[in-house]
Design a protein around this motif. Structure first.
Motif, PDB file in Angstrom:
ATOM      1  N   GLY A 204       0.813  -1.212   0.000  1.00  0.00           N
ATOM      2  CA  GLY A 204       0.000   0.000   0.000  1.00  0.00           C
ATOM      3  C   GLY A 204       0.849   1.266   0.000  1.00  0.00           C
ATOM      4  O   GLY A 204       2.077   1.224  -0.155  1.00  0.00           O
ATOM      5  N   MET A 205       0.198   2.406   0.207  1.00  0.00           N
ATOM      6  CA  MET A 205       0.900   3.683   0.227  1.00  0.00           C
ATOM      7  C   MET A 205       1.799   3.780   1.465  1.00  0.00           C
ATOM      8  O   MET A 205       1.417   3.356   2.559  1.00  0.00           O
ATOM      9  N   ARG A 206       2.989   4.343   1.278  1.00  0.00           N
ATOM     10  CA  ARG A 206       3.931   4.493   2.383  1.00  0.00           C
ATOM     11  C   ARG A 206       4.917   5.598   2.060  1.00  0.00           C
ATOM     12  O   ARG A 206       5.041   6.031   0.895  1.00  0.00           O
ATOM     13  N   VAL A 207       5.643   6.046   3.056  1.00  0.00           N
ATOM     14  CA  VAL A 207       6.759   6.967   2.857  1.00  0.00           C
ATOM     15  C   VAL A 207       7.978   6.129   2.518  1.00  0.00           C
ATOM     16  O   VAL A 207       8.413   5.285   3.313  1.00  0.00           O
ATOM     17  N   SER A 208       8.521   6.329   1.329  1.00  0.00           N
ATOM     18  CA  SER A 208       9.656   5.532   0.889  1.00  0.00           C
ATOM     19  C   SER A 208      10.869   5.766   1.787  1.00  0.00           C
ATOM     20  O   SER A 208      11.249   6.918   2.033  1.00  0.00           O
ATOM     21  N   PRO A 209      11.495   4.694   2.286  1.00  0.00           N
ATOM     22  CA  PRO A 209      12.696   4.871   3.115  1.00  0.00           C
ATOM     23  C   PRO A 209      13.895   5.359   2.309  1.00  0.00           C
ATOM     24  O   PRO A 209      14.886   5.795   2.885  1.00  0.00           O
ATOM     25  N   ILE A 210      13.809   5.303   0.994  1.00  0.00           N
ATOM     26  CA  ILE A 210      14.905   5.740   0.133  1.00  0.00           C
ATOM     27  C   ILE A 210      14.749   7.213  -0.238  1.00  0.00           C
ATOM     28  O   ILE A 210      15.659   8.016  -0.050  1.00  0.00           O
ATOM     29  N   SER A 211      13.564   7.579  -0.768  1.00  0.00           N
ATOM     30  CA  SER A 211      13.361   8.943  -1.267  1.00  0.00           C
ATOM     31  C   SER A 211      12.675   9.858  -0.272  1.00  0.00           C
ATOM     32  O   SER A 211      12.730  11.088  -0.393  1.00  0.00           O
ATOM     33  N   GLY A 212      11.998   9.261   0.721  1.00  0.00           N
ATOM     34  CA  GLY A 212      11.246  10.063   1.677  1.00  0.00           C
ATOM     35  C   GLY A 212       9.914  10.559   1.127  1.00  0.00           C
ATOM     36  O   GLY A 212       9.194  11.305   1.809  1.00  0.00           O
ATOM     37  N   ARG A 213       9.562  10.119  -0.081  1.00  0.00           N
ATOM     38  CA  ARG A 213       8.299  10.541  -0.697  1.00  0.00           C
ATOM     39  C   ARG A 213       7.190   9.530  -0.424  1.00  0.00           C
ATOM     40  O   ARG A 213       7.452   8.356  -0.161  1.00  0.00           O
ATOM     41  N   TRP A 214       5.951  10.022  -0.520  1.00  0.00           N
ATOM     42  CA  TRP A 214       4.768   9.179  -0.329  1.00  0.00           C
ATOM     43  C   TRP A 214       4.499   8.421  -1.639  1.00  0.00           C
ATOM     44  O   TRP A 214       4.152   8.998  -2.650  1.00  0.00           O
ATOM     45  N   LEU A 215       4.711   7.091  -1.636  1.00  0.00           N
ATOM     46  CA  LEU A 215       4.617   6.292  -2.847  1.00  0.00           C
ATOM     47  C   LEU A 215       3.865   4.990  -2.580  1.00  0.00           C
ATOM     48  O   LEU A 215       3.748   4.534  -1.437  1.00  0.00           O
ATOM     49  N   MET A 216       3.370   4.405  -3.652  1.00  0.00           N
ATOM     50  CA  MET A 216       2.723   3.104  -3.559  1.00  0.00           C
ATOM     51  C   MET A 216       3.777   2.009  -3.450  1.00  0.00           C
ATOM     52  O   MET A 216       4.733   1.963  -4.237  1.00  0.00           O
ATOM     53  N   HIS A 217       3.612   1.135  -2.472  1.00  0.00           N
ATOM     54  CA  HIS A 217       4.505  -0.005  -2.296  1.00  0.00           C
ATOM     55  C   HIS A 217       3.752  -1.244  -2.776  1.00  0.00           C
ATOM     56  O   HIS A 217       2.735  -1.629  -2.202  1.00  0.00           O
ATOM     57  N   HIS A 218       4.242  -1.864  -3.861  1.00  0.00           N
ATOM     58  CA  HIS A 218       3.489  -2.912  -4.540  1.00  0.00           C
ATOM     59  C   HIS A 218       3.677  -4.310  -3.961  1.00  0.00           C
ATOM     60  O   HIS A 218       3.155  -5.279  -4.537  1.00  0.00           O
ATOM     61  N   GLY A 219       4.403  -4.412  -2.867  1.00  0.00           N
ATOM     62  CA  GLY A 219       4.623  -5.735  -2.284  1.00  0.00           C
ATOM     63  C   GLY A 219       4.795  -5.668  -0.792  1.00  0.00           C
ATOM     64  O   GLY A 219       4.321  -4.743  -0.130  1.00  0.00           O
ATOM     65  N   LEU A 220       5.467  -6.677  -0.262  1.00  0.00           N
ATOM     66  CA  LEU A 220       5.788  -6.741   1.161  1.00  0.00           C
ATOM     67  C   LEU A 220       7.302  -6.761   1.315  1.00  0.00           C
ATOM     68  O   LEU A 220       8.001  -7.430   0.552  1.00  0.00           O
ATOM     69  N   ASP A 221       7.813  -6.024   2.310  1.00  0.00           N
ATOM     70  CA  ASP A 221       9.223  -6.118   2.667  1.00  0.00           C
ATOM     71  C   ASP A 221       9.337  -7.009   3.891  1.00  0.00           C
ATOM     72  O   ASP A 221       8.737  -6.727   4.936  1.00  0.00           O
ATOM     73  N   MET A 222      10.111  -8.087   3.761  1.00  0.00           N
ATOM     74  CA  MET A 222      10.230  -9.087   4.823  1.00  0.00           C
ATOM     75  C   MET A 222      11.702  -9.188   5.206  1.00  0.00           C
ATOM     76  O   MET A 222      12.523  -9.726   4.460  1.00  0.00           O
ATOM     77  N   ALA A 223      12.034  -8.630   6.385  1.00  0.00           N
ATOM     78  CA  ALA A 223      13.425  -8.604   6.839  1.00  0.00           C
ATOM     79  C   ALA A 223      13.842  -9.978   7.354  1.00  0.00           C
ATOM     80  O   ALA A 223      13.087 -10.663   8.049  1.00  0.00           O
ATOM     81  N   ALA A 224      15.067 -10.371   6.990  1.00  0.00           N
ATOM     82  CA  ALA A 224      15.634 -11.647   7.424  1.00  0.00           C
ATOM     83  C   ALA A 224      17.143 -11.544   7.330  1.00  0.00           C
ATOM     84  O   ALA A 224      17.677 -10.690   6.602  1.00  0.00           O
ATOM     85  N   PRO A 225      17.878 -12.380   8.050  1.00  0.00           N
ATOM     86  CA  PRO A 225      19.338 -12.325   7.998  1.00  0.00           C
ATOM     87  C   PRO A 225      19.866 -12.548   6.585  1.00  0.00           C
ATOM     88  O   PRO A 225      19.293 -13.299   5.795  1.00  0.00           O
ATOM     89  N   LEU A 226      20.960 -11.868   6.272  1.00  0.00           N
ATOM     90  CA  LEU A 226      21.622 -12.013   4.988  1.00  0.00           C
ATOM     91  C   LEU A 226      21.912 -13.495   4.723  1.00  0.00           C
ATOM     92  O   LEU A 226      22.430 -14.200   5.586  1.00  0.00           O
ATOM     93  N   GLY A 227      21.549 -13.956   3.546  1.00  0.00           N
ATOM     94  CA  GLY A 227      21.815 -15.349   3.188  1.00  0.00           C
ATOM     95  C   GLY A 227      20.698 -16.318   3.527  1.00  0.00           C
ATOM     96  O   GLY A 227      20.803 -17.509   3.215  1.00  0.00           O
ATOM     97  N   SER A 228      19.623 -15.827   4.158  1.00  0.00           N
ATOM     98  CA  SER A 228      18.490 -16.707   4.479  1.00  0.00           C
ATOM     99  C   SER A 228      17.879 -17.255   3.190  1.00  0.00           C
ATOM    100  O   SER A 228      17.775 -16.543   2.189  1.00  0.00           O
ATOM    101  N   PRO A 229      17.448 -18.526   3.182  1.00  0.00           N
ATOM    102  CA  PRO A 229      16.884 -19.103   1.961  1.00  0.00           C
ATOM    103  C   PRO A 229      15.548 -18.470   1.580  1.00  0.00           C
ATOM    104  O   PRO A 229      14.725 -18.167   2.444  1.00  0.00           O
ATOM    105  N   VAL A 230      15.362 -18.246   0.293  1.00  0.00           N
ATOM    106  CA  VAL A 230      14.115 -17.708  -0.260  1.00  0.00           C
ATOM    107  C   VAL A 230      13.462 -18.811  -1.094  1.00  0.00           C
ATOM    108  O   VAL A 230      14.128 -19.449  -1.910  1.00  0.00           O
ATOM    109  N   PHE A 231      12.165 -19.033  -0.878  1.00  0.00           N
ATOM    110  CA  PHE A 231      11.459 -20.134  -1.515  1.00  0.00           C
ATOM    111  C   PHE A 231      10.405 -19.628  -2.500  1.00  0.00           C
ATOM    112  O   PHE A 231       9.776 -18.589  -2.277  1.00  0.00           O
TER     113      PHE A 231
END
Length: 301
Positions: A185-212
């Motif tokens: 949904g709509m969010r403030v981008s952590p990169i640009s600081g602008r209000w933008l649509m986020h088309h997915g989910l950000d899921m934090a995990a340790p570097l190298g964690s397996p993605v399925f």
């Protein structure tokens, strides 16, 4: 013209013989013996089966039927005495659980596989690849059916691999463990600081964690070091939808590879526009519009 008379007309397209089917197929109103057209269809199925047993090569005839709320590819196949493999491949049905309600189906009178000249879905692409050698030999004519062109392989059925692909359209989480850091949904981008649509989910995990892979499918695109997505994999699923896995460290699949739900396709990384190790995960419908993955997966904060 209808039935056998229409199928007797032949033209050539791209060096392949095209058997032109009629645009107005006989309409079956109900898959019950009281429907006269359905009775005719059953007779044609029986005659075609007897002809093949006798060593003859009958041509398929085609009828149309609009599925009801309670119809599935299995119930329709059972009533028609034609394998679900045949009905599914002719009608672009890529998953066993796909709803048929309101869909106009083309019902053939012979058992076999229909492989489109221009495959669209993951199942069609896999089917075409699996049979590419046989098709290249030029033994199988292409039929024009309801606006599409198909190679017809009489008497054939889905391989064990493709049958499993068709029958198990399950969906799984792309990470075993993660923290949801940014919702759809709509969010403030952590990169640009602008209000933008986020088309997915950000899921934090340790570097190298397996993605399925979240579902059975075919790898449709691989990006490496894209300015935004970094290392990214896009998978085409049986229903025409796609899933996207971005900011990967490693990519463990190749373009065109068939993958299963839960198969490891890469690892969590920091590539592209990102402030920390995480997976950017998207699901897009067949038209390319982003969908909220929360409605399809059991994801909690």
């Amino acid at each position: 013209m209808r039935g056998k008379a229409a199928l007797a007309l032949c033209v050539f397209l791209s060096c392949h013989r095209i058997l032109s089917g009629a645009q107005g197929y006989p309409v079956i109103r109900s898959l019950r013996s009281g429907d006269i057209i359905f009775s005719q269809y059953q007779t044609s199925v029986e005659e075609g089966s007897k002809a093949r047993v006798a060593g003859k090569t009958p041509q398929p005839e085609y009828f149309s039927y609009t599925a009801g709320e309670d119809d599935s590819v299995f119930t329709v196949a059972s009533r028609c005495s034609v394998p679900y493999d045949t009905i599914a491949t002719l009608n672009g049905i890529s998953e066993s659980t796909e709803s048929l309600a309101g869909k106009t189906l083309i019902l053939p009178t012979l058992k076999g596989l229909y492989i489109p000249l221009r495959p669209d879905t993951a199942l069609e692409i896999l089917l075409a690849k699996e049979n590419s050698g046989r098709i290249a030999e030029g033994e199988y004519p292409a039929h024009r059916i309801n606006g599409r062109e198909f190679y017809f392989l009489p008497g054939e059925m889905l391989s064990g691999t493709l049958r499993a692909f068709f029958l198990t359209p399950r969906m799984v989480l792309p990470l075993e463990k993660s923290v949801l850091t940014s919702d759809f949904g709509m969010r403030v981008s952590p990169i640009s600081g602008r209000w933008l649509m986020h088309h997915g989910l950000d899921m934090a995990a340790p570097l190298g964690s397996p993605v399925f892979s979240c579902r059975n499918g075919t790898v449709a695109e691989i990006l490496r070091m894209d300015a935004t997505y970094g290392n990214c994999v896009r998978i085409l699923h049986g229903n025409g939808a796609t899933s996207i896995y971005a900011h990967l460290d490693e990519i463990l699949v190749k373009d065109g590879e068939m993958v299963s739900a839960g198969q490891k396709i890469g690892t969590v990384g920091l590539t592209g526009l990102t402030t920390g190790p995480h997976l950017h995960f998207e699901i897009r419908n067949p038209g390319g519009q982003a969908q909220n993955p929360r409605g399809l997966l059991d994801i909690s904060k």
